[in-house]
Design an enzyme around this catalytic site. Structure first.
Site, PDB file in Angstrom:
ATOM      1  CB  THR A 117      -6.905  -9.179  32.476  1.00 47.93           C
ATOM      2  OG1 THR A 117      -6.524  -7.990  31.769  1.00 47.93           O
ATOM      3  CG2 THR A 117      -7.750  -8.762  33.665  1.00 47.93           C
ATOM      4  CE1 TYR A 141     -11.661  -8.548  30.949  1.00 48.85           C
ATOM      5  CE2 TYR A 141      -9.816  -7.012  30.860  1.00 48.85           C
ATOM      6  CZ  TYR A 141     -10.329  -8.278  30.685  1.00 48.85           C
ATOM      7  OH  TYR A 141      -9.518  -9.297  30.246  1.00 48.85           O
TER       8      TYR A 141
END
Length: 328
Positions: A117, A141
């Site tokens: 990501t 995250y």
């Protein structure tokens, strides 16, 4: 030779399974259906219900289906949720990935493609970001994904093993043929939320923060169409099979749109002037993040075909209408 796709019943995973089938590959799906859907797995791809961290199950699938590569999507992906539940994210995204990598090595699987990501960059000071931009994730995250990149890097040094980590920017849209799309009911993706609001599935939508140091005060993101992203995984697979070395590559279009620009695009394409509410910033949201995609283009040979915001919005709206008649 078969490819194990963890999280293959989810949004990006299911599109990648379609692309693998279209390319004549043999995908095998492992998913616990916590956010994915059984119907999203196309005919021709076996589905195993289970956990990607279950080493015995993964080893059995690898042996039974002669798995030679793994594409790993399965993970939790909501930034604000990760801030509230960091340990849950480190369990799902990091600990289970460690088990998966260990099983791959023990079973002789030499190639892994990892769903990483842009959140690993945090709030970068220069745009567009390259793969050499300092890594400073601001959310659990992002940290949970970066830890997996580190595990893959260390494993590749210690074993006969190579990987590609694709750092996704903001994924949106749906399969141009209408076979699949973003289907999670409570998804937080901006374009999906705006499409749901335009179609009356939500009474209104909220913009989080209007005081960012951007041209209109709202966050700017690089929106990549999901089929273009899925095809990057096939390019990565060909790279590894051809003897290419381990690699980290951004997946984005090298330009961005603000939250307000996206909302205006949804209003324009849908023809609906829906209600938008404004609230404070959310924890963990950087002001702007846009990709440099030069590495993916030059080394993987990636060639995106759907770099058009109105097209992406139209796909999202069309898929949302299809979901209204589909049973999960």
């Amino acid at each position: 030779m078969a490819v194990l796709v963890t999280g293959g019943a989810g949004y990006i995973g299911s599109h990648t399974v379609l692309e693998l089938l279209d390319a004549g590959e043999t995908p095998v799906v492992l998913d616990d259906l916590s956010t994915g859907f059984r119907w999203a797995v196309p005919e021709g791809a076996p589905l195993f219900l289970g956990d990607d961290g279950d080493e015995a199950l993964v080893a059995d699938i690898i042996a039974r289906h002669d798995i030679t590569a793994i594409i790993h999507f399965a993970a939790k992906i909501v930034v604000p949720e990760s801030v509230a539940d960091p340990l849950g994210y480190y369990l799902n995204n990091t600990s289970k990935a460690r088990n998966l990598i260990a099983t791959a090595v023990a079973s002789g699987v030499k190639h892994v493609i990892f769903s990483s990501t842009a959140a690993v960059y945090g709030d970068p000071q220069r745009q567009p970001v390259t793969e050499d931009t300092p890594l400073s994730p601001v959310s659990p995250y992002g940290r949970s994904k970066l830890m997996v990149e580190w595990m893959l890097e260390d494993t590749a040094r210690a074993h006969d093993f190579a990987y590609v980590a694709l750092r996704y920017f903001n994924v949106a849209g749906a399969d141009p043929k209408g076979r699949c799309g973003q289907s999670t009911p409570n998804a937080t993706h901006l374009i999906k939320v705006a499409a749901q609001t335009a179609l009356g599935k939500r009474a209104s939508m909220q913009v989080f923060g209007t005081d960012y140091p951007t041209p209109d005060g709202t966050c700017v993101r690089d929106y990549i169409q999901v089929t273009d992203l899925a095809r990057a995984h096939l390019d990565a697979l060909r790279h590894l099979r051809g003897g290419g070395g381990s690699l980290v590559a951004n997946c984005g279009y090298a330009h961005g749109f603000s939250v307000l620009e996206v909302i205006e695009a949804v209003k324009r394409v849908s023809g609906v002037d829906f209600r938008v509410d404004y609230g404070p910033r959310r924890p963990g949201d950087p002001a702007m993040i846009v990709a440099s995609n030069q590495r993916a283009r030059e080394i993987l040979g990636w060639r995106p075909e759907h770099d058009n915001l109105d097209e992406i919005v139209r796909q999202a709206l069309d898929w949302e209408k299809r979901l209204s008649t589909r049973q999960a």
